[in-house]
Design an enzyme around this catalytic site. Structure first.
Site, mmCIF file in Angstrom:
data_model
loop_
_atom_site.group_PDB
_atom_site.id
_atom_site.type_symbol
_atom_site.label_atom_id
_atom_site.label_comp_id
_atom_site.label_asym_id
_atom_site.label_seq_id
_atom_site.Cartn_x
_atom_site.Cartn_y
_atom_site.Cartn_z
ATOM 1 N N SER A 1 0.822 -1.230 0.000
ATOM 2 C CA SER A 1 0.000 0.000 0.000
ATOM 3 C C SER A 1 0.851 1.273 0.000
ATOM 4 C CB SER A 1 -0.923 0.028 1.224
ATOM 5 O OG SER A 1 -1.667 -1.158 1.314
ATOM 6 N N ILE B 1 2.245 2.927 2.288
ATOM 7 C CA ILE B 1 1.920 3.887 3.350
ATOM 8 C C ILE B 1 3.045 3.903 4.387
ATOM 9 C CG2 ILE B 1 0.306 4.431 5.222
ATOM 10 C CD1 ILE B 1 -1.804 2.829 3.589
ATOM 11 N N HIS C 1 3.214 4.295 7.817
ATOM 12 C CA HIS C 1 2.199 4.270 8.869
ATOM 13 C C HIS C 1 2.577 5.142 10.064
ATOM 14 C CE1 HIS C 1 -0.499 1.298 7.192
ATOM 15 N NE2 HIS C 1 0.532 0.562 6.840
ATOM 16 N N LYS D 1 -5.538 -4.329 8.492
ATOM 17 C CA LYS D 1 -6.021 -2.957 8.682
ATOM 18 C C LYS D 1 -7.262 -2.687 7.836
ATOM 19 C CE LYS D 1 -1.312 -1.426 9.648
ATOM 20 N NZ LYS D 1 -0.466 -2.518 9.114
ATOM 21 N N SER E 1 3.605 -6.036 7.313
ATOM 22 C CA SER E 1 3.248 -4.637 7.524
ATOM 23 C C SER E 1 3.312 -4.335 9.018
ATOM 24 C CB SER E 1 1.839 -4.385 7.001
ATOM 25 O OG SER E 1 1.541 -3.021 7.088
ATOM 26 N N CYS F 1 4.559 2.621 -25.627
ATOM 27 C CA CYS F 1 5.998 2.915 -25.487
ATOM 28 C C CYS F 1 6.880 1.683 -25.312
ATOM 29 C CB CYS F 1 6.234 3.902 -24.343
ATOM 30 S SG CYS F 1 5.701 3.291 -22.731
HETATM 31 C C1 LIG Z 1 -0.389 -6.336 0.596
HETATM 32 C C2 LIG Z 1 0.672 -5.663 1.403
HETATM 33 C C3 LIG Z 1 0.486 -4.374 1.887
HETATM 34 C C4 LIG Z 1 1.465 -3.758 2.649
HETATM 35 N N1 LIG Z 1 1.327 -2.447 2.973
HETATM 36 C C5 LIG Z 1 2.296 -1.831 3.691
HETATM 37 C C6 LIG Z 1 2.205 -0.450 3.977
HETATM 38 O O1 LIG Z 1 1.341 0.258 3.479
HETATM 39 N N2 LIG Z 1 3.136 0.083 4.797
HETATM 40 C C7 LIG Z 1 4.128 -0.651 5.355
HETATM 41 O O2 LIG Z 1 4.887 -0.114 6.156
HETATM 42 N N3 LIG Z 1 4.281 -1.954 5.036
HETATM 43 C C8 LIG Z 1 3.410 -2.547 4.190
HETATM 44 N N4 LIG Z 1 3.566 -3.845 3.831
HETATM 45 C C9 LIG Z 1 4.757 -4.569 4.278
HETATM 46 C C10 LIG Z 1 5.983 -4.225 3.426
HETATM 47 O O3 LIG Z 1 5.672 -4.257 2.069
HETATM 48 C C11 LIG Z 1 7.080 -5.230 3.738
HETATM 49 O O4 LIG Z 1 7.295 -5.230 5.140
HETATM 50 C C12 LIG Z 1 8.389 -4.920 3.050
HETATM 51 O O5 LIG Z 1 8.228 -4.633 1.693
HETATM 52 C C13 LIG Z 1 9.308 -6.112 3.220
HETATM 53 O O6 LIG Z 1 10.507 -5.823 2.576
HETATM 54 P P1 LIG Z 1 11.678 -6.872 2.587
HETATM 55 O O7 LIG Z 1 12.883 -6.169 2.064
HETATM 56 O O8 LIG Z 1 11.759 -7.531 3.901
HETATM 57 O O9 LIG Z 1 11.202 -8.017 1.581
HETATM 58 P P2 LIG Z 1 11.302 -8.099 -0.003
HETATM 59 O O10 LIG Z 1 10.930 -6.835 -0.645
HETATM 60 O O11 LIG Z 1 10.559 -9.313 -0.424
HETATM 61 O O12 LIG Z 1 12.852 -8.305 -0.262
HETATM 62 C C14 LIG Z 1 13.473 -9.546 -0.074
HETATM 63 C C15 LIG Z 1 14.325 -9.835 -1.308
HETATM 64 O O13 LIG Z 1 15.080 -10.997 -1.082
HETATM 65 C C16 LIG Z 1 15.259 -11.648 -2.324
HETATM 66 N N5 LIG Z 1 15.665 -13.031 -2.063
HETATM 67 C C17 LIG Z 1 14.923 -14.009 -1.504
HETATM 68 N N6 LIG Z 1 15.641 -15.153 -1.428
HETATM 69 C C18 LIG Z 1 16.869 -14.879 -1.926
HETATM 70 C C19 LIG Z 1 18.049 -15.650 -2.135
HETATM 71 N N7 LIG Z 1 18.114 -16.945 -1.800
HETATM 72 N N8 LIG Z 1 19.126 -15.057 -2.695
HETATM 73 C C20 LIG Z 1 19.102 -13.741 -3.043
HETATM 74 N N9 LIG Z 1 17.976 -12.969 -2.894
HETATM 75 C C21 LIG Z 1 16.894 -13.525 -2.342
HETATM 76 C C22 LIG Z 1 13.888 -11.504 -2.953
HETATM 77 O O14 LIG Z 1 13.926 -11.693 -4.352
HETATM 78 C C23 LIG Z 1 13.488 -10.102 -2.539
HETATM 79 O O15 LIG Z 1 13.788 -9.138 -3.528
HETATM 80 C C24 LIG Z 1 2.633 -4.476 3.005
HETATM 81 C C25 LIG Z 1 2.832 -5.759 2.497
HETATM 82 C C26 LIG Z 1 1.892 -6.326 1.659
HETATM 83 C C27 LIG Z 1 2.186 -7.627 1.010
#
Ligand SMILES: Cc1cc2nc3c(=O)[nH]c(=O)nc-3n(C[C@H](O)[C@H](O)[C@H](O)COP(=O)(O)OP(=O)(O)OC[C@H]3O[C@@H](n4cnc5c(N)ncnc54)[C@H](O)[C@@H]3O)c2cc1C
Length: 476
Positions: free
Chosen positions: A44, A46, A48, A249, A338, A441
């Site tokens: 989303s 956001i 928060h 939420k 989230s 594009c």
């Molecule tokens: C529907 C939804 C709504 C949300 N809304 C909000 C919001 O509004 N506000 C908020 O604060 N949070 C929100 N969140 C939560 C937020 O999106 C996540 O907490 C955050 O994006 C997590 O980031 P990350 O870096 O931990 O994970 P990711 O972005 O998944 O990054 C992990 C990376 O690791 C890589 N990876 C995995 N395994 C390996 C491997 N073996 N070798 C190399 N690379 C690997 C993956 O490809 C990925 O790119 C939401 C989540 C969802 C799904």
């Protein structure tokens, strides 16, 4: 001292940036072809406030602290951030106690500026809300961001400070004999390391298993969305939340940073193995529409330009798993459900500066530069500056994406900064993100990519791996 971070989502990217403040070789491994294509791509967006989180939890403190860091970090990294505030609305009198509960929780968590508003005040701020609204909780510190842009910007800044980025390189095992990390093994090679950070999003459980650690246990919770084009105009000015339910939420109506409106997300638990199930469903989208229309009845669905789904990396107890582990040199920033996007700057600072720096005896570098400049948006420049730029480089005068006004010059700049695919260009410039969704594009961008990367157009992909766009012979 060599440290490897696994995962270039928002969490891993910001940790990488924090670690480049220290005198260490920092490597960032990402299995996808680009940065921010996991959970970070579909949420989303956001920033928060922190009133949804139970007091005394890590989630609450990281959320409030992360929120307070967003304005500065967005300025340093030249990424858009909109401090637009949020309303949680009650549509019936029996929902008001839940709003009071959120208010109390927010006050305990230290969320600034919370106010309970009556019906008239809510409707004066947001006249297009459901007229049956009976009151609202106003939170002025809620903001909106562009998650993938922040991750890309953090990596660019970290790279300028010495980060070694390895995209398209999956970590397949970790050597951690005698209770200490020694090597990581990817499908391309082996790297001796002194420290490893598990920031692998939905796959963090598999990385933890590689060193024999059983936490976190993750399962995906799918959230489906519809995106309305920016033609929708100023229908709402702040983030609109319903009164929350047990699971999430609720379904929201969220202004996006580039002027559109996002409807969603739903919340559907999937099996632990369904970590790639980002397809949308008929039922999910109907549910998202119904929930959003309850809040803002006049949503014009003819303006929907895209539907998509994101997967939350959920843990059974809803806790973030952040810190050191039983394996020396193995650290985790996992279970980032989230508000993980909001919490990410605080989690990154905590893990890098408060945990890893003392554990690994890291010494600060004087030369760290926190500033990064984004790609210039040619059409936003004052006309004199724009004319000069075009005179020096005519590619800044050639419009490629008509919807979002992106020029060839900006696309070339994106490629020179690391975009290797059509999605890489799209997420860096917004070319292909507009009303036509790339209909007019994509072919032009594909040709520019082939030219700049010096490859055949047949080898240009949508998002790496096998996602080639063309087959057969291409006429030049
Ligand atoms: C529907 C939804 C709504 C949300 N809304 C909000 C919001 O509004 N506000 C908020 O604060 N949070 C929100 N969140 C939560 C937020 O999106 C996540 O907490 C955050 O994006 C997590 O980031 P990350 O870096 O931990 O994970 P990711 O972005 O998944 O990054 C992990 C990376 O690791 C890589 N990876 C995995 N395994 C390996 C491997 N073996 N070798 C190399 N690379 C690997 C993956 O490809 C990925 O790119 C939401 C989540 C969802 C799904």
């Amino acid at each position: 001292m060599r440290i490897a971070i696994i995962g270039a989502g928002i969490v891993g990217s910001l940790i990488a940036r924090e670690l480049t403040r220290y005198d260490a070789d920092v490597l960032l491994f990402e299995k996808e072809a680009d940065i921010g294509w996991g959970v970070t791509k579909a949420n989303s967006a956001i920033v928060h406030g922190g009133f949804h989180e139970a007091p005394g939890t890590d989630r609450a403190s990281f959320c409030v602290k992360g929120n307070s860091l967003y304005e500065k970090i967005s300025r340093e990294l030249d990424v858009p951030f909109g401090l637009i505030g949020a309303y949680v609305v009650a549509l019936a009198n029996d929902e008001v106690p839940a709003l009071r509960h959120l208010y109390k929780q927010g006050m305990q968590n230290g969320v600034p500026g919370l106010e309970m508003h009556n019906r008239e005040t809510v409707l004066a701020h947001e006249p297009n809300l459901n007229p049956s609204v009976v009151g609202g909780l106003w939170s002025p510190s809620v903001g909106i961001t562009e998650p993938w842009s922040l991750a890309i910007a953090a990596v660019e800044n970290a790279a300028a400070n010495g980060l070694d980025l390895h995209v398209d390189e999956e970590v397949i095992s970790i050597d951690a004999k005698d209770g200490r990390v020694k090597r990581i093994i990817t499908q391309r090679g082996e790297y001796e390391v002194d420290g490893v950070v598990n920031a692998a999003g939905l796959f963090a459980d598999r990385i933890a298993e590689m060193v024999g650690i059983s936490e976190p246990i993750l399962f995906p919770r799918r959230g489906e969305y519809l995106l309305l084009d920016k033609k929708v105009g100023p229908l709402i000015s702040s983030v609109i939340f319903p009164t929350p339910n047990e699971m999430s939420k609720g379904t929201l109506v969220v202004p996006t940073i580039d002027g559109g409106i996002l409807l969603g997300p739903t919340a559907e638990d999937l099996d632990a193995e369904e970590k790639e199930a980002t397809e949308t469903t008929h039922d999910g989208l109907r549910e998202a529409i119904a929930g959003a229309r309850l809040l803002v009845p006049e949503l014009d669905l003819s303006l929907v330009v895209k539907t998509f789904a994101g997967l939350r990396p959920e843990t059974a107890d809803r806790k973030f798993v952040v810190g050191r582990t039983a394996i020396s040199g193995f650290f985790q920033a996992a279970g980032m459900r989230s508000p993980g996007l909001t919490a990410a700057p605080a989690v990154a600072r905590f893990l890098a500066c408060d945990i890893m720096a003392p554990d690994l005896n890291l010494v600060k570098r004087e030369s760290f530069d926190p500033m990064r400049r984004g790609i210039r948006k040619v059409l936003d420049l004052p006309s004199k500056e724009r004319d000069t730029l075009i005179e020096v480089d005519p590619r800044y005068g050639r419009l490629i994406c008509q919807c979002n006004h992106v020029t060839e010059g900006e696309i070339v700049e994106a490629i020179h900064r690391g975009a290797r695919t059509l999605d890489g260009v799209k997420f860096r410039t917004r070319a292909g993100f507009g009303r036509c969704q790339g209909g007019f594009c994509t072919d032009k961008i594909l040709i520019i990519l082939a030219r700049e990367l010096d490859v055949s157009p047949n080898d240009v992909t949508l998002r790496g791996k096998e996602s080639k766009m063309l087959s057969g012979k291409v006429r030049s």
